[in-house]
Enzyme design. Structure first.
Site, PDB file in Angstrom:
ATOM      1  N   LYS A   1     -30.148   0.675  92.523  1.00 12.26           N
ATOM      2  CA  LYS A   1     -29.825   1.571  93.632  1.00 12.26           C
ATOM      3  C   LYS A   1     -31.087   2.147  94.229  1.00 12.26           C
ATOM      4  O   LYS A   1     -31.936   2.596  93.447  1.00 12.26           O
ATOM      5  CB  LYS A   1     -28.952   2.698  93.070  1.00 12.26           C
ATOM      6  CG  LYS A   1     -28.560   3.754  94.049  1.00 12.26           C
ATOM      7  CD  LYS A   1     -27.756   4.808  93.350  1.00 12.26           C
ATOM      8  CE  LYS A   1     -27.422   5.910  94.316  1.00 12.26           C
ATOM      9  NZ  LYS A   1     -26.743   7.008  93.682  1.00 12.26           N
TER      10      LYS A   1
ATOM     11  N   LYS B   1     -32.612   3.459  89.308  1.00 15.32           N
ATOM     12  CA  LYS B   1     -32.307   4.301  90.464  1.00 15.32           C
ATOM     13  C   LYS B   1     -33.612   4.873  90.993  1.00 15.32           C
ATOM     14  O   LYS B   1     -34.290   5.643  90.309  1.00 15.32           O
ATOM     15  CB  LYS B   1     -31.361   5.438  90.067  1.00 15.32           C
ATOM     16  CG  LYS B   1     -31.018   6.343  91.246  1.00 15.32           C
ATOM     17  CD  LYS B   1     -29.975   7.367  90.873  1.00 15.32           C
ATOM     18  CE  LYS B   1     -29.668   8.262  92.052  1.00 15.32           C
ATOM     19  NZ  LYS B   1     -28.712   9.318  91.680  1.00 15.32           N
TER      20      LYS B   1
HETATM   21  C1  PBG Z   1     -26.706  11.768  92.293  1.00 21.48           C
HETATM   22  C2  PBG Z   1     -26.386  10.708  93.279  1.00 21.48           C
HETATM   23  C3  PBG Z   1     -27.010  10.479  94.499  1.00 21.48           C
HETATM   24  C4  PBG Z   1     -26.359   9.398  95.069  1.00 21.48           C
HETATM   25  C5  PBG Z   1     -25.364   9.010  94.215  1.00 21.48           C
HETATM   26  N1  PBG Z   1     -25.419   9.819  93.082  1.00 21.48           N
HETATM   27  C6  PBG Z   1     -28.022  11.234  95.218  1.00 21.48           C
HETATM   28  C7  PBG Z   1     -29.351  11.484  94.697  1.00 21.48           C
HETATM   29  O1  PBG Z   1     -29.779  10.953  93.668  1.00 21.48           O
HETATM   30  O2  PBG Z   1     -30.020  12.253  95.359  1.00 21.48           O
HETATM   31  C8  PBG Z   1     -26.708   8.805  96.408  1.00 21.48           C
HETATM   32  C9  PBG Z   1     -25.675   7.923  96.990  1.00 21.48           C
HETATM   33  C10 PBG Z   1     -25.882   7.606  98.417  1.00 21.48           C
HETATM   34  O3  PBG Z   1     -26.921   7.926  99.024  1.00 21.48           O
HETATM   35  O4  PBG Z   1     -24.962   7.004  98.997  1.00 21.48           O
HETATM   36  N2  PBG Z   1     -25.553  12.299  91.736  1.00 21.48           N
END
Ligand code: PBG
Length: 324
Positions: A245, A193
């Site tokens: 991601k 991520k």
């Molecule tokens: C954190 C989380 C995020 C997203 C999913 N889970 C945001 C982040 O890490 O700031 C982003 C998902 C998206 O942008 O569609 N719980």
């Protein structure tokens, strides 16, 4: 010239026969937001996506199950937040309550999944708890994740999405679940991520309290090898599925992980990827339907076996009448 690749492109029937990758509703996962109290609220930066009320959530779940999507990934938007994210572990907290509703409504038809991260529940917006110098404390956060995992498992979640990017989170949560007998609850490690600006609209979607960024725990956009390393660690720790991601800007990482992973590999087409297409389409600058299908197909082609996408339901409905 004996070799003519165009031969296989001559008719729709031939192209259909030789297509390597296609979409199916069962490999689409719909992320959903449920807010505590009040009416549903549109999310300005994600046209077509809303923070659901519990009522509108029920309706949307039935619709998603009817369209045949493979799963839903639930996010909670709590009314109150505090330093340790108490709402995340409260059995009556919005995400746990929404999970119970989803399992009761559609638990037999699709896989109910929950986001396991503290950021929606903390008043500082970070994915973990902070130490006395204001830094995200990895190991103290693991203890909170273990409690959160148990709360989600008790609410009936079938698959926990570990999106917090703390070191050791998969092993720690696995042990906590197994210790309480939740050996069948699956873990999705958000292995790779990246610290991404493409999450911008999501922060609106969950009314994020974050100031600053998540660069001490999410991966740096310049690093390819590290994505693979994180995926290998998550698999070694017992992840049942690993995730890359965002998706479209990280297809190289996705292909790397898919090439070596022994567990299913998924990708998350995030809020910013959604918002860009919707914004351009609203201007008449892109063929919306074609770009949506192409973007998800590309993510599948790069190696994702399932895709989390805000278009999951729309695509599943389209797939009833057309091949994509
Ligand atoms: C954190 C989380 C995020 C997203 C999913 N889970 C945001 C982040 O890490 O700031 C982003 C998902 C998206 O942008 O569609 N719980």
């Amino acid at each position: 010239m004996r070799t003519r690749p165009r031969r296989l492109r001559q008719s729709p029937a031939m192209r259909r026969l030789v297509r390597q990758t296609r979409l199916h509703p069962s490999e689409l996962v719909l992320p959903m937001f449920v807010r505590e109290g009040g009416d549903p609220r549109p999310i300005d930066s994600m046209p077509g996506v809303a923070q659901h009320s519990m009522d509108s959530f029920r309706g949307a779940l039935v619709e998603a199950a009817g369209a045949g999507v493979g799963g839903v990934m639930l996010f909670g938007v709590p009314a109150q937040r505090d330093a340790v994210g108490s709402g995340a572990t409260d059995p009556a907290g919005i995400l746990n309550a929404a999970t119970e509703v989803a399992v009761a409504e559609v638990g037999d038809a699709l896989v109910v999944q929950t986001d396991l991260c503290l950021d929606e529940f903390t008043n500082h917006g970070h994915c973990g708890v902070l130490d006395d110098r204001g830094r995200v404390d990895n190991d103290a956060t693991l203890a909170r994740y273990a409690e959160m995992a148990l709360a989600q498992a008790r609410a009936g979640s079938a698959l926990l999405g570990l999106s917090g990017m703390m070191d050791g989170q998969v092993a720690h949560v696995r042990d906590a679940l197994d210790g309480e007998g939740f050996t069948d609850v699956a873990l999705l490690g958000y292995a790779a991520k990246y610290a991404s600006a493409y999450y911008g609209p999501f922060r609106d979607a969950v009314d994020s309290q974050l100031t600053g960024d998540r660069r001490t725990y999410q991966l740096d956009a310049g690093n390819r090898r590290e994505g693979l390393r994180e995926a290998e660690l998550d698999i070694a720790e017992g992840a049942d599925v690993v995730m890359v991601k965002p998706a479209s800007s990280y297809l190289d990482v996705l292909a790397d992980v898919a090439a070596v992973s022994e567990v299913p590999v998924w990708a998350y087409q995030v809020s910013g990827e959604y918002a860009m297409v919707e914004a351009a389409a609203a201007q008449g600058w892109l063929d919306r339907d074609a770009v949506i299908a192409e973007s998800v197909l590309a993510i599948r082609r790069a190696g994702a076996e399932a895709v989390l996408t805000y278009w999951a339901m729309e695509l599943a409905q389209r797939l009833r009448n057309e091949e994509l």
